[in-house]
Design an enzyme around this catalytic site. Structure first.
Site, PDB file in Angstrom:
ATOM      1  N   CYS A  84       0.877  -1.171   0.000  1.00 20.68           N
ATOM      2  CA  CYS A  84       0.000   0.000   0.000  1.00 20.68           C
ATOM      3  C   CYS A  84       0.912   1.218   0.000  1.00 20.68           C
ATOM      4  CB  CYS A  84      -0.857  -0.042   1.260  1.00 20.68           C
ATOM      5  SG  CYS A  84      -1.863   1.434   1.532  1.00 20.68           S
TER       6      CYS A  84
ATOM      7  N   CYS B 168      -0.981   3.657  -6.605  1.00 24.12           N
ATOM      8  CA  CYS B 168      -1.811   3.113  -5.523  1.00 24.12           C
ATOM      9  C   CYS B 168      -2.098   1.681  -5.928  1.00 24.12           C
ATOM     10  CB  CYS B 168      -3.107   3.910  -5.401  1.00 24.12           C
ATOM     11  SG  CYS B 168      -4.395   3.101  -4.429  1.00 24.12           S
TER      12      CYS B 168
HETATM   13  N1  DGL Z   1      -4.031   0.760  -1.778  1.00 26.25           N
HETATM   14  C1  DGL Z   1      -3.678   1.969  -1.129  1.00 26.25           C
HETATM   15  C2  DGL Z   1      -2.412   2.600  -1.720  1.00 26.25           C
HETATM   16  O1  DGL Z   1      -1.640   1.944  -2.322  1.00 26.25           O
HETATM   17  C3  DGL Z   1      -4.646   3.066  -0.881  1.00 26.25           C
HETATM   18  C4  DGL Z   1      -6.080   3.081  -1.086  1.00 26.25           C
HETATM   19  C5  DGL Z   1      -6.717   3.786   0.066  1.00 26.25           C
HETATM   20  O2  DGL Z   1      -6.917   3.113   1.077  1.00 26.25           O
HETATM   21  O3  DGL Z   1      -6.959   5.005  -0.009  1.00 26.25           O
HETATM   22  O4  DGL Z   1      -2.146   3.743  -1.562  1.00 26.25           O
END
Ligand code: DGL
Length: 266
Positions: free
Chosen positions: A73, A183
């Protein structure tokens, strides 16, 4: 010998885009995934809140025997990876938006960076841009609707096309010829994004590079799973297991895994 899993965490189901790359490169490794869907999205949350969740999930993964942790993430990486490394003895691998490869690819000197507010707000992002793209034009844009779509397992159709048009069209209008998916939720919408961008625009993310990094780390720390054990893939969520069961086959088609509620993570 015991086959200790690689722990993988994300704010929700987005990190599965990294898990599938790790599994493709390291099929012998057991994987234990925690998607914090009950607290998703992380993007708009204060850094302290994201950090508290990431520490709680890391404690949980380590208690279950994880030998290393992949922070799959971008938002959680920006908020917590340095403090995690200082606090725990196991190796951590985090995410970084693919600004460096994008800078090498662009011909129009214009790059679109799609990432959450949390990922774009930090010092770390500024350092990345200063190091690799100082003279280029970077247009940044959070796409919260992409996260909602992926959490619901909606990867195509009118809703997905509408959200992609809304966020990606302005970048194309500004002349971006490289789009960075910064993301881990966003790569699941890559087919819809590429339908819009066409063949002259590169759409890039760092999932495969992170998987290679995990492999290098297992190698240097002598942590590869023993050859003779059966790997297990356990996917858990702090959110609804029903939603996970519906979304998982769309996110990771053909992947056999145990799907469960994550215990004790509130
Ligand atoms: N999957 C997450 C990232 O890579 C973020 C999505 C979220 O929770 O806002 O930033």
């Amino acid at each position: 010998m015991q086959n200790r899993p690689i722990g993988i965490l994300d704010s929700g189901l987005g990190g599965l885009s990294v898990l599938r790359e790790i599994h493709a490169l390291l099929p012998n490794e057991s994987l234990h995934y925690v998607g914090d869907s009950a607290w998703c999205p992380y993007g708009p949350k204060p850094v302290e809140d994201i950090r508290a969740r990431v520490f709680a999930i890391t404690d949980h993964l380590l208690a279950l025997g994880a030998k290393m942790v992949v922070v799959a993430c971008n938002s959680a990486t920006i908020a917590a990876v340095e403090s995690l490394r200082a606090a725990y003895p196991v190796p951590f691998t985090g995410m970084e938006p693919a600004v460096k490869p994008a800078a090498a690819l662009t011909k129009t000197n214009t790059i679109g960076v799609l990432a959450t507010e949390a990922s774009l707000a930090g010092e770390k992002y500024l350092r990345l841009v200063n190091a690799h793209a100082r003279d280029l034009r970077l247009i940044t844009r959070p796409c919260p609707e992409f996260v909602d779509l992926v959490e619901a397992g909606i990867l195509d159709g009118i809703e997905a096309r509408h959200a992609v048009n809304f966020h990606v069209m302005p970048l194309l209008n500004e002349g971006a010829d490289v789009i960075v998916l910064g993301c881990t939720h966003y790569p699941f919408l890559r087919p819809v994004i590429e339908q819009l961008t066409g063949p002259d625009v590169a759409v890039i993310d760092t999932g495969a590079a992170v998987a290679r990094q995990v492999k290098r780390r297992l190698e240097t720390d002598n942590l590869f799973a023993p050859e003779d054990t059966e790997p297990t893939i356990r996917i858990t969520t702090t959110g609804s297991p029903k939603i996970l069961e519906r979304a998982f086959p769309k996110l990771c088609p053909g992947l056999k895994a145990d799907l469960k509620q994550a215990e004790g993570l509130g």
